[in-house]
Design an enzyme around this catalytic site. Sequence first.
Site, PDB file in Angstrom:
ATOM      1  NE  ARG A  49      -1.423 -36.448 -35.531  1.00 54.20           N
ATOM      2  CZ  ARG A  49      -1.359 -35.500 -34.592  1.00 54.20           C
ATOM      3  NH1 ARG A  49      -0.374 -35.052 -34.298  1.00 54.20           N
ATOM      4  NH2 ARG A  49      -2.778 -34.798 -34.093  1.00 54.20           N
ATOM      5  CD  GLU A  92       3.309 -37.671 -36.500  1.00 54.95           C
ATOM      6  OE1 GLU A  92       3.451 -36.489 -36.741  1.00 54.95           O
ATOM      7  OE2 GLU A  92       2.340 -38.464 -35.959  1.00 54.95           O
ATOM      8  CE  LYS A 148     -14.649 -21.701 -42.352  1.00 53.62           C
ATOM      9  NZ  LYS A 148     -14.478 -21.179 -41.047  1.00 53.62           N
ATOM     10  CG  HIS A 178     -19.344 -25.666 -45.426  1.00 49.91           C
ATOM     11  ND1 HIS A 178     -18.169 -25.184 -44.444  1.00 49.91           N
ATOM     12  CD2 HIS A 178     -20.303 -25.614 -44.705  1.00 49.91           C
ATOM     13  CE1 HIS A 178     -19.018 -24.744 -43.408  1.00 49.91           C
ATOM     14  NE2 HIS A 178     -20.201 -25.058 -43.686  1.00 49.91           N
ATOM     15  CE  LYS A 182     -24.073 -24.315 -45.107  1.00 46.98           C
ATOM     16  NZ  LYS A 182     -24.772 -25.292 -44.576  1.00 46.98           N
ATOM     17  CD  GLU A 216     -21.827 -20.493 -35.945  1.00 44.26           C
ATOM     18  OE1 GLU A 216     -21.237 -21.692 -35.960  1.00 44.26           O
ATOM     19  OE2 GLU A 216     -20.999 -19.550 -35.774  1.00 44.26           O
ATOM     20  CG  ASP A 235     -14.773 -19.346 -37.735  1.00 49.28           C
ATOM     21  OD1 ASP A 235     -14.037 -20.217 -38.276  1.00 49.28           O
ATOM     22  OD2 ASP A 235     -15.860 -19.373 -37.222  1.00 49.28           O
ATOM     23  CG  HIS A 240     -18.688 -19.321 -44.448  1.00 48.91           C
ATOM     24  ND1 HIS A 240     -18.091 -20.252 -45.225  1.00 48.91           N
ATOM     25  CD2 HIS A 240     -18.552 -20.070 -43.071  1.00 48.91           C
ATOM     26  CE1 HIS A 240     -17.649 -21.240 -44.318  1.00 48.91           C
ATOM     27  NE2 HIS A 240     -18.045 -20.873 -43.046  1.00 48.91           N
ATOM     28  CE  LYS A 338     -18.145 -19.731 -32.875  1.00 47.01           C
ATOM     29  NZ  LYS A 338     -19.082 -20.938 -33.636  1.00 47.01           N
TER      30      LYS A 338
END
Length: 490
Positions: A49, A92, A148, A178, A182, A216, A235, A240, A338
């Site tokens: 944008r 846009e 994702k 992703h 790896k 994490e 998530d 994953h 996390k």
Amino acid sequence: MSVHPQPARLLVLFGATGDLALRMLWASLYDLQSEGLLPHDLRLLGTARGELDRAGFQAVVAEAIQRRVAVSELREEVLQSLLARIDYIPAELGDAASANRLCARIAELRTGDIVYHLSTAPRFYVPICQILAAHGLNDPGTRVMLEKPIGHDRASADAIIDGVGRCFDESQVYRVDHYLGKEGVQNLIALRFGNGLFEPLWNARYVEQVQITVAETVGVEGRGDYYDHSGASRDMLQNHLLQMLALVAMEPPVAFLPTAVRDEKVKVLRALRPISADNVAAETVSGQYTAGAIDGVAVPGYVEELGRPSNRETFVAVRAHVDNWRWSGVPFYLRTGKRLPKRCTEILVQFRGVPHSIFGGGAQRDIRPNALLIRLQPEERIELQLMSKTPGLDRHGLRLSRVALDLDFHEEFATQPRRLAYERLYLDALEGNGTLFVRRDEIEAAWHWVDGILGAWHQLEITPRPYPAGTWGPSAAMTLAERHDHHWRD
């Protein structure tokens, strides 16, 4: 539909100034340029944008690359050769004239196959694809990469998949996880199917348990609104962790080709034992971090970071079962969270113990089952953990110690640079190889299983258990394994 896609000659990046693009995507394209792996006539068109001209956008890209690429690997001539490929046009999506200009520019630059990478919020996937289709830019010579998450449950995923599917054939859709790009994940495939040593042992007769951990140390880091909508289950678990589980558990494909590999993965996902209100309390644990310390530094709790009360889980642990002949009776322990004590992604395959120990005394107590540890991050390595005699003399006979046959990829391949996951994924998408991308039925099967867990939590009003930041989740997560005489590897 083209059976054999041609190498793309145009990559169109939607969300070209977004967080993912500036952190990972342009750096990955720089590395591919440096290695001479981009098609020589490939053009790159960024769109977002922001009202930038070409020079202004190239300056943004150059700054992002200089910030992310190691100084030792940064070469001005490579950077300039990449920038020379790049054009930019602001757009846009809600503005018809803006969308028309974008599509006209795509058509003008087109000289062959096109890859569209939608590095945007998922709610824009269908509108973008509809615009491209309306301008005839969805023919068999085009491919579309989607990030994702694909939806937040099975129903919303189906809506996105169906909407995109009305514009692009399934063979043209490259859904990104992703983790599949790896090196460590690809090494898992090589380890299993490139060696004769492991496959005869890769079954319930010899394997006691499998653990998959994605830990994490960070909190939500400014992504609170997104994360509070998704949580750890949507998530991380749905994509994953289940993708890694599928690669560990799948049968050998007939070839390392897209259809063959993905056929075997989806069989595993469909074989997952359902988790419902009847067994969710026994097979899952959810948690939410409270204030604590990471590496000696005090950090706030999730609700403090978010700025409002929330029952969203930041940690989830699951005892999963793959109900087929190869894996019947073998638990797959999955956990992610996390604000855990360390950052790591790893897979542990623990083999069964020896059927009878010939050793007595201290050696009898020393003996441990063999295990294969596959570490994906922060460092990539494979360890085969074996029992060996402890050096020295002991009045009571032999003593045993666990030792590791250790393949450290940084040491073994010291002259090879570390690769970002998107380098592999971009290279494959540009070449039209979908092996490391996720097919529709994989998404559907994964959401079906995770929806069962989320629905059961909602039905039974199960809320996340608190755990202090810097710990390995709620104590109930330890119990999840320990009541079956298993222990998490910390």
